[in-house]
Design a protein around this motif. Structure first.
Motif, short mmCIF file in Angstrom:
data_model
loop_
_atom_site.label_atom_id
_atom_site.label_comp_id
_atom_site.label_asym_id
_atom_site.label_seq_id
_atom_site.Cartn_x
_atom_site.Cartn_y
_atom_site.Cartn_z
N TRP A 26 -33.70 -22.83 -1.14
CA TRP A 26 -34.78 -22.68 -2.11
C TRP A 26 -34.61 -23.79 -3.16
N LYS A 293 -33.73 -19.42 -9.58
CA LYS A 293 -34.86 -19.43 -8.66
C LYS A 293 -36.14 -19.50 -9.50
N LYS A 339 -30.99 -17.46 -7.26
CA LYS A 339 -30.98 -17.55 -5.80
C LYS A 339 -29.87 -16.62 -5.27
#
Ligand SMILES: Nc1nc2c(ncn2[C@@H]2O[C@H](COP(=O)(O)O)[C@@H](O)[C@H]2O)c(=O)[nH]1
Ligand SMILES: [Mn+2]
Length: 392
Positions: A26, A293, A339
Motif C-alpha cells: 500500500w 495508511k 498499514k
C-alpha cells in the motif's frame, strides 16, 4: 504503486531509487511523487524506500537518502526520534493491567529528576530544554507495555516476557533546531558554517532524544517497581555522516545493529527484525513501523464514528488498554490509520532485507494523556508543589 523488489532499481532524475516493496504494498501516489522529487534534488546520490513509505510534510517518510548536501527539511523537527525497547524484570503472573495503567499515569507529568545532571553526564549543556526531558510528547509518540507473543530465534527473549517500547524524540529542542533552518529548503554545503552549526545542533538533538527515551523507561520502571535491560535503541530520524556521504534517514530505522524494532500500532503486533547486512542498496536502513495508511485529517470519519466505536477507542482487540485522554488524538492514531505491520514485515522478507525474530503484543499503550493545556496546568501545579516542598 511500487515495483517488485527484483526490478526495484530505477533511475529517476539524478539518483537511483531502490524500492524494497512489491506491487502488493500500500503505497500512496503522493509518496512516490515525493521520492521522485527528492531524487531530482541537488547532491542526492541514492535512495532506499521501504514498505512503510507514506507522504510526509517535507518529504517521503520510510526512506533513507544518501546525499552530499545536508537537507534539514528531509529530517524535519523530530531530530533523533527513535524506538528503544527494554525487557522488564516483571513476572507476567504478577502483572495487573488496571494497576499498571494507574501507575503509568505518572508519565503525564514533568519529570522530577535532575535534568541538568543527566544532560551533563551525556556531554550535553545542562540547560538544554531540561523541562521537556523524560516526557513522551504528542502525535504518535508512545510508551507501550508489551508481552512477547512469538519467538522465532534465540535473542534472549522468552514468550510471555514483559517489554517496554518507547517511541519519542527530541521534543521542543528538535523543534527549535529545525525552526532555525526551516527556510533553507536548498540544504547546506557540509563545509559551510551554517551546515556545520546545524550538524552540531543535530548531533546534540540525537543524543538528547536517546537520553529522553532512557529516562522515560526509568520513570516507567520506577512506577512499576521493576528492573529493566535494554534490548535495542534504533533512531529513525537523523543524518549520519559516512564514507559515501550524508545518510538522511526519515522514518527509516538504523539497521547496522543486531536487532531492529518495527512498531505496529496500538492494536497490532510489533516485530523485532534481524537485518540482512548484504544489501548495500538498503543504505543500512529498514522500515521503522507499519507506516500510515491514512493521514491524520482523513481519520475523522474513519474511526470513532459511532458511539460504540468511540467507547472502544481506549480498548484493543487483544484486551489491552490505551491511556490517552485526547479524543482527537485517539481518532487520528487509531489502528486503522496504519498499514498491516505483518504485511510490511513480509515485504522486507521478500526483498531479503530482514527476518522477523520475535513478535510483541501491545498490552498498555500510553499516548499523550492530557491535552497540552492540561499539561501546562499540571506542570504549574507540580512546580508550585515543588516550591512549597522547598519552602518547608
Ligand atoms: N506499537 C505501537 N506502534 C505504533 C503506535 N502508534 C504508531 N505506531 C507505529 O509507530 C510508527 C512510528 O512512526 P513515525 O513515523 O511517527 O516515527 C508508525 O509507523 C506506526 O507503525 C502505537 O500506539 N503502538
Ligand atoms: Mn518517530
Amino acid at each position: 504503486m511500487g515495483t517488485s523488489p527484483n526490478k526495484a532499481a530505477r533511475i529517476s532524475g539524478a539518483a537511483s531509487i531502490h524500492r524494497f516493496y512489491s506491487e502488493n504494498a500500500w503505497i500512496e501516489g503522493k509518496a512516490e511523487e515525493q521520492l521522485d522529487a527528492v531524487a531530482a534534488m541537488e547532491g542526492i546520490i541514492a535512495i532506499a524506500a521501504f514498505p512503510d513509505l507514506h507522504p510526509g510534510k517535507y518529504g517521503p517518510v520510510g526512506s533513507a537518502i544518501l546525499s552530499d548536501r545536508i537537507y534539514p527539511q528531509l529530517i524535519g523537527n523530530d531530530i533523533g526520534c527513535g524506538m528503544s525497547l527494554y525487557a522488564l524484570d516483571l513476572p507476567a503472573r504478577k502483572f495487573r493491567l488496571d494497576k499498571a495503567a494507574r501507575k503509568l499515569r505518572l508519565l503525564e507529568g514533568v519529570w522530577d529528576g535532575d535534568a541538568g545532571a543527566r544532560l551533563a553526564s551525556d556531554g550535553l549543556p545542562p540547560d538544554l530544554h531540561p523541562n521537556a526531558l523524560g516526557t513522551i510528547g504528542g502525535g504518535n509518540h508512545f510508551c507501550e507495555l508489551q508481552v512477547v507473543d512469538t519467538v522465532l530465534d534465540d535473542i534472549g527473549l522468552e514468550r510471555g516476557q514483559l517489554m517496554l517500547l518507547v517511541h519519542s524524540g527530541s521534543r521542543s529542542f528538535g523543534t527549535e533546531v529545525f525552526s532555525s533552518v526551516i527556510d533553507h529548503s536548498g540544504g547546506f554545503d557540509p563545509d559551510s558554517e551554517t551546515g556545520q552549526a546545524y550538524m552540531e545542533a543535530h548531533r546534540q538533538a540525537v543524543l538528547w532524544a536517546s537520553l529522553n527515551r532512557a529516562i522515560i523507561v526509568e520513570r516507567a520502571a520506577r512506577a512499576l517497581h521493576c528492573d529493566f535491560r535494554p534490548v535495542c535503541n534504533a533512531p529513525h530520524n537523523l543524518i549520519e555522516p559516512g564514507p559515501r556521504g550524508l545518510l538522511h534517514r526519515k522514518g527509516a530505522a538504523k539497521a547496522d545493529m543486531p536487532i531492529v524494532p518495527l512498531a505496529g500500532s496500538r492494536d497490532a503486533l510489533s516485530y523485532l527484525l534481524k537485518p540482512n547486512r548484504h544489501k548495500p542498496e538498503a543504505l543500512a536502513s529498514l522500515a521503522h513501523g507499519a507506516g500510515r495508511k491514512y493521514d491524520r485529517r482523513s481519520m475523522t470519519g474513519r474511526a470513532g464514528v459511532t458511539r460504540s466505536d468511540r467507547e472502544n477507542l481506549s480498548r484493543t482487540s487483544f484486551g489491552g488498554l490505551v491511556i490517552c485522554e485526547d479524543r482527537q488524538l485517539l481518532i487520528e492514531e487509531a489502528p486503522q490509520a496504519y498499514k498491516d505491520p505483518a504485511h510490511v514485515v513480509g515485504q522486507l522478507q521478500a526483498a531479503r532485507l530482514a527476518e522477523p525474530v520475535a513478535a510483541l503484543k501491545p498490552l498498555l499503550t500510553f499516548k499523550k494523556a492530557t491535552p497540552e493545556g492540561h499539561q501546562a496546568s499540571a506542570r504549574k501545579k507540580w512546580n508550585s508543589l515543588g516550591t512549597r516542598r522547598a519552602e518547608r
